[in-house]
Design a protein around this motif. Structure first.
Motif, PDB file in Angstrom:
ATOM      1  N   SER A   1      25.115  17.764  67.571  1.00  0.00           N
ATOM      2  CA  SER A   1      26.412  18.413  67.712  1.00  0.00           C
ATOM      3  C   SER A   1      26.361  19.473  68.796  1.00  0.00           C
ATOM      4  CB  SER A   1      26.835  19.041  66.380  1.00  0.00           C
ATOM      5  OG  SER A   1      25.892  20.017  65.969  1.00  0.00           O
ATOM      6  N   MET A   2      27.556  19.906  69.226  1.00  0.00           N
ATOM      7  CA  MET A   2      27.658  20.952  70.244  1.00  0.00           C
ATOM      8  C   MET A   2      29.104  21.403  70.339  1.00  0.00           C
ATOM      9  SD  MET A   2      27.656  18.867  73.861  1.00  0.00           S
ATOM     10  CE  MET A   2      29.066  17.804  74.253  1.00  0.00           C
ATOM     11  N   ASN A   3      29.298  22.602  70.868  1.00  0.00           N
ATOM     12  CA  ASN A   3      30.602  23.113  71.283  1.00  0.00           C
ATOM     13  C   ASN A   3      30.502  23.479  72.759  1.00  0.00           C
ATOM     14  OD1 ASN A   3      31.520  22.875  68.683  1.00  0.00           O
ATOM     15  ND2 ASN A   3      31.558  25.070  68.247  1.00  0.00           N
ATOM     16  N   THR A   4      31.479  23.066  73.542  1.00  0.00           N
ATOM     17  CA  THR A   4      31.460  23.402  74.967  1.00  0.00           C
ATOM     18  C   THR A   4      32.848  23.856  75.423  1.00  0.00           C
ATOM     19  OG1 THR A   4      32.001  21.131  75.672  1.00  0.00           O
ATOM     20  CG2 THR A   4      29.665  21.704  75.459  1.00  0.00           C
TER      21      THR A   4
ATOM     22  N   TYR B   1      18.834  14.553  73.671  1.00  0.00           N
ATOM     23  CA  TYR B   1      18.332  15.597  72.783  1.00  0.00           C
ATOM     24  C   TYR B   1      16.805  15.615  72.751  1.00  0.00           C
ATOM     25  CZ  TYR B   1      22.999  16.443  70.909  1.00  0.00           C
ATOM     26  OH  TYR B   1      24.323  16.775  70.790  1.00  0.00           O
ATOM     27  N   LEU B   2      16.271  16.821  72.661  1.00  0.00           N
ATOM     28  CA  LEU B   2      14.837  17.051  72.432  1.00  0.00           C
ATOM     29  C   LEU B   2      14.646  17.423  70.975  1.00  0.00           C
ATOM     30  CD1 LEU B   2      11.896  17.480  73.398  1.00  0.00           C
ATOM     31  CD2 LEU B   2      12.538  19.856  73.909  1.00  0.00           C
TER      32      LEU B   2
ATOM     33  N   ASN C   1      27.347  25.846  73.145  1.00  0.00           N
ATOM     34  CA  ASN C   1      26.720  26.212  71.882  1.00  0.00           C
ATOM     35  C   ASN C   1      26.142  24.952  71.255  1.00  0.00           C
ATOM     36  OD1 ASN C   1      25.960  27.056  69.351  1.00  0.00           O
ATOM     37  ND2 ASN C   1      27.988  27.713  68.700  1.00  0.00           N
ATOM     38  N   PRO C   2      24.791  24.804  71.219  1.00  0.00           N
ATOM     39  CA  PRO C   2      24.195  23.575  70.683  1.00  0.00           C
ATOM     40  C   PRO C   2      24.312  23.444  69.178  1.00  0.00           C
ATOM     41  CG  PRO C   2      22.496  25.159  71.231  1.00  0.00           C
ATOM     42  CD  PRO C   2      23.792  25.743  71.717  1.00  0.00           C
ATOM     43  N   ARG C   3      24.642  24.519  68.465  1.00  0.00           N
ATOM     44  CA  ARG C   3      24.738  24.538  67.009  1.00  0.00           C
ATOM     45  C   ARG C   3      23.379  24.196  66.384  1.00  0.00           C
ATOM     46  NH1 ARG C   3      29.834  21.084  65.388  1.00  0.00           N
ATOM     47  NH2 ARG C   3      29.737  22.395  63.519  1.00  0.00           N
ATOM     48  N   PHE C   4      23.342  24.132  65.063  1.00  0.00           N
ATOM     49  CA  PHE C   4      22.081  23.805  64.391  1.00  0.00           C
ATOM     50  C   PHE C   4      22.062  22.323  64.050  1.00  0.00           C
ATOM     51  CE2 PHE C   4      19.506  23.100  60.595  1.00  0.00           C
ATOM     52  CZ  PHE C   4      18.293  23.613  61.022  1.00  0.00           C
ATOM     53  N   ASN C   5      21.052  21.618  64.570  1.00  0.00           N
ATOM     54  CA  ASN C   5      20.948  20.170  64.390  1.00  0.00           C
ATOM     55  C   ASN C   5      19.638  19.837  63.691  1.00  0.00           C
ATOM     56  OD1 ASN C   5      23.402  19.483  65.856  1.00  0.00           O
ATOM     57  ND2 ASN C   5      22.298  20.146  67.677  1.00  0.00           N
ATOM     58  N   GLY C   6      19.674  19.768  62.386  1.00  0.00           N
ATOM     59  CA  GLY C   6      18.468  19.514  61.618  1.00  0.00           C
ATOM     60  C   GLY C   6      18.058  18.050  61.623  1.00  0.00           C
ATOM     61  N   VAL C   7      16.757  17.812  61.439  1.00  0.00           N
ATOM     62  CA  VAL C   7      16.191  16.462  61.422  1.00  0.00           C
ATOM     63  C   VAL C   7      15.167  16.375  60.294  1.00  0.00           C
ATOM     64  CG1 VAL C   7      14.938  14.696  62.723  1.00  0.00           C
ATOM     65  CG2 VAL C   7      16.423  16.308  63.931  1.00  0.00           C
ATOM     66  N   ILE C   8      15.194  15.274  59.525  1.00  0.00           N
ATOM     67  CA  ILE C   8      14.130  14.963  58.580  1.00  0.00           C
ATOM     68  C   ILE C   8      13.815  13.477  58.725  1.00  0.00           C
ATOM     69  CG2 ILE C   8      15.744  14.556  56.659  1.00  0.00           C
ATOM     70  CD1 ILE C   8      13.505  15.712  54.834  1.00  0.00           C
TER      71      ILE C   8
ATOM     72  N   GLY D   1      19.924  19.995  72.559  1.00  0.00           N
ATOM     73  CA  GLY D   1      20.443  19.239  73.695  1.00  0.00           C
ATOM     74  C   GLY D   1      21.944  19.184  73.672  1.00  0.00           C
ATOM     75  N   GLY D   2      22.485  18.047  74.091  1.00  0.00           N
ATOM     76  CA  GLY D   2      23.925  17.899  74.147  1.00  0.00           C
ATOM     77  C   GLY D   2      24.319  16.468  74.442  1.00  0.00           C
ATOM     78  N   THR D   3      25.616  16.238  74.436  1.00  0.00           N
ATOM     79  CA  THR D   3      26.180  14.931  74.761  1.00  0.00           C
ATOM     80  C   THR D   3      26.987  15.100  76.038  1.00  0.00           C
ATOM     81  OG1 THR D   3      26.241  14.316  72.430  1.00  0.00           O
ATOM     82  CG2 THR D   3      27.651  13.069  73.934  1.00  0.00           C
ATOM     83  N   ALA D   4      26.564  14.384  77.083  1.00  0.00           N
ATOM     84  CA  ALA D   4      27.119  14.660  78.405  1.00  0.00           C
ATOM     85  C   ALA D   4      26.983  13.441  79.309  1.00  0.00           C
ATOM     86  CB  ALA D   4      26.382  15.849  79.034  1.00  0.00           C
ATOM     87  N   PRO D   5      27.682  13.421  80.445  1.00  0.00           N
ATOM     88  CA  PRO D   5      27.463  12.372  81.449  1.00  0.00           C
ATOM     89  C   PRO D   5      26.090  12.538  82.093  1.00  0.00           C
ATOM     90  CG  PRO D   5      29.523  13.556  81.818  1.00  0.00           C
ATOM     91  CD  PRO D   5      28.748  14.351  80.826  1.00  0.00           C
ATOM     92  N   TRP D   6      25.572  11.465  82.691  1.00  0.00           N
ATOM     93  CA  TRP D   6      24.291  11.556  83.409  1.00  0.00           C
ATOM     94  C   TRP D   6      24.402  12.479  84.606  1.00  0.00           C
ATOM     95  CZ3 TRP D   6      20.323  10.479  80.782  1.00  0.00           C
ATOM     96  CH2 TRP D   6      20.242   9.380  79.936  1.00  0.00           C
ATOM     97  N   SER D   7      25.558  12.490  85.254  1.00  0.00           N
ATOM     98  CA  SER D   7      25.791  13.415  86.367  1.00  0.00           C
ATOM     99  C   SER D   7      27.148  14.085  86.151  1.00  0.00           C
ATOM    100  CB  SER D   7      25.774  12.674  87.710  1.00  0.00           C
ATOM    101  OG  SER D   7      26.768  11.664  87.741  1.00  0.00           O
ATOM    102  N   MET D   8      27.327  15.244  86.751  1.00  0.00           N
ATOM    103  CA  MET D   8      28.541  16.033  86.536  1.00  0.00           C
ATOM    104  C   MET D   8      29.753  15.340  87.178  1.00  0.00           C
ATOM    105  SD  MET D   8      29.612  18.838  85.095  1.00  0.00           S
ATOM    106  CE  MET D   8      28.216  19.972  85.011  1.00  0.00           C
TER     107      MET D   8
END
Length: 240
Positions: free
Chosen positions: A80-83, A231-232, A47-54, A29-36
């Motif tokens: 995390s992300m790169n935009t 995020y999903l 680029n969503p990068r690798f976001n591990g979860v345990i 996913g990403g970190t963003a506003p609800w609307s553009m």
């Protein structure tokens, strides 16, 4: 008869109502506003990068045969992300030749967002048959580290106001920024998801997480629109 009664202690009934699960997966996913926002004219890269979860969870069912239960646990995760985007009159603050300059940027902006979180979810659970489990609830995350950095280039900054002095950033010149210290440490959110039991122990999981607060502290006004982690989380789990 007394011997038979003592062979079925009360704690065995309690254990039958408890379910333990160890999960791992990735956040997409990403970190963003609800609307553009109107300042953002186009998204050039993501680029969503690798976001591990345990995660480790415990579910208490209302009874052995009940459909309803309550779960909680602890989750360690990265988001995390790169935009890269082209913007117009985007309010920001950059470092130019060692000095901070604030104003309104028009041109290209690159952003790197990264955080590692310890999260505690509290969920209502409903199991449907022997294979499916659905859940919904809330979580509270604490940020162990926080990063919101980037740069601007190929454009100009109007210093102070939208009609202020124009500072050019062309021919490879960049202005950098770092708003990491302005990110919230506590990030609440809502979550809903489902699990499918593939066999006696192995589960396939999917959960959608929505942050309910702006990632920036309330007194931070440099970025004029709110941003939320969306995020999903998909992965698998082992049920004990």
């Amino acid at each position: 008869m007394l011997a038979n009664a003592s062979s079925t202690p009360t704690d065995s009934i309690v254990k039958a109502d408890l379910e333990y699960e160890l999960k791992c997966g990735i956040n997409i996913g990403g970190t963003a506003p609800w609307s553009m926002p109107r300042e953002i004219r186009s998204i050039e890269s993501y680029n969503p990068r690798f976001n591990g979860v345990i995660e480790g969870d415990i579910t208490r069912w209302m009874s052995t045969n009940s459909h309803w239960g309550i779960s909680t646990g602890i989750r360690i995760e990265s988001k995390s992300m790169n935009t890269g985007a082209n913007v117009k009159s985007y309010k920001t603050e950059v470092i130019d030749d060692g000095s901070k300059v604030s104003g309104y940027w028009t041109g290209y902006v690159n952003t790197k967002y990264s955080t590692t979180l310890v999260s505690v979810p509290v969920m209502a659970n409903y199991r449907l048959g022997d294979k499916w489990k659905f859940r919904a609830g809330m979580y509270l995350s604490y940020a162990l580290n926080r990063e919101f950095t980037g740069y601007v280039t190929d454009g100009y900054l109007r210093e102070g106001t939208p009609v202020g002095q124009k500072l050019q950033f062309t021919d490879g010149k960049r202005g950098t920024y770092d708003f990491s210290g302005n990110l919230r440490k506590l990030q609440p959110g809502v979550q809903f998801g489902a699990s499918w039991l593939a066999n006696k122990h192995l589960c396939v999981n999917a959960d959608m997480e929505f942050g309910v607060n702006n990632i920036f502290e309330s007194n931070f006004k440099t970025v004029t629109f709110n941003m939320y982690p969306i995020y999903l989380n998909i992965g698998w789990g082992y049920k004990f």
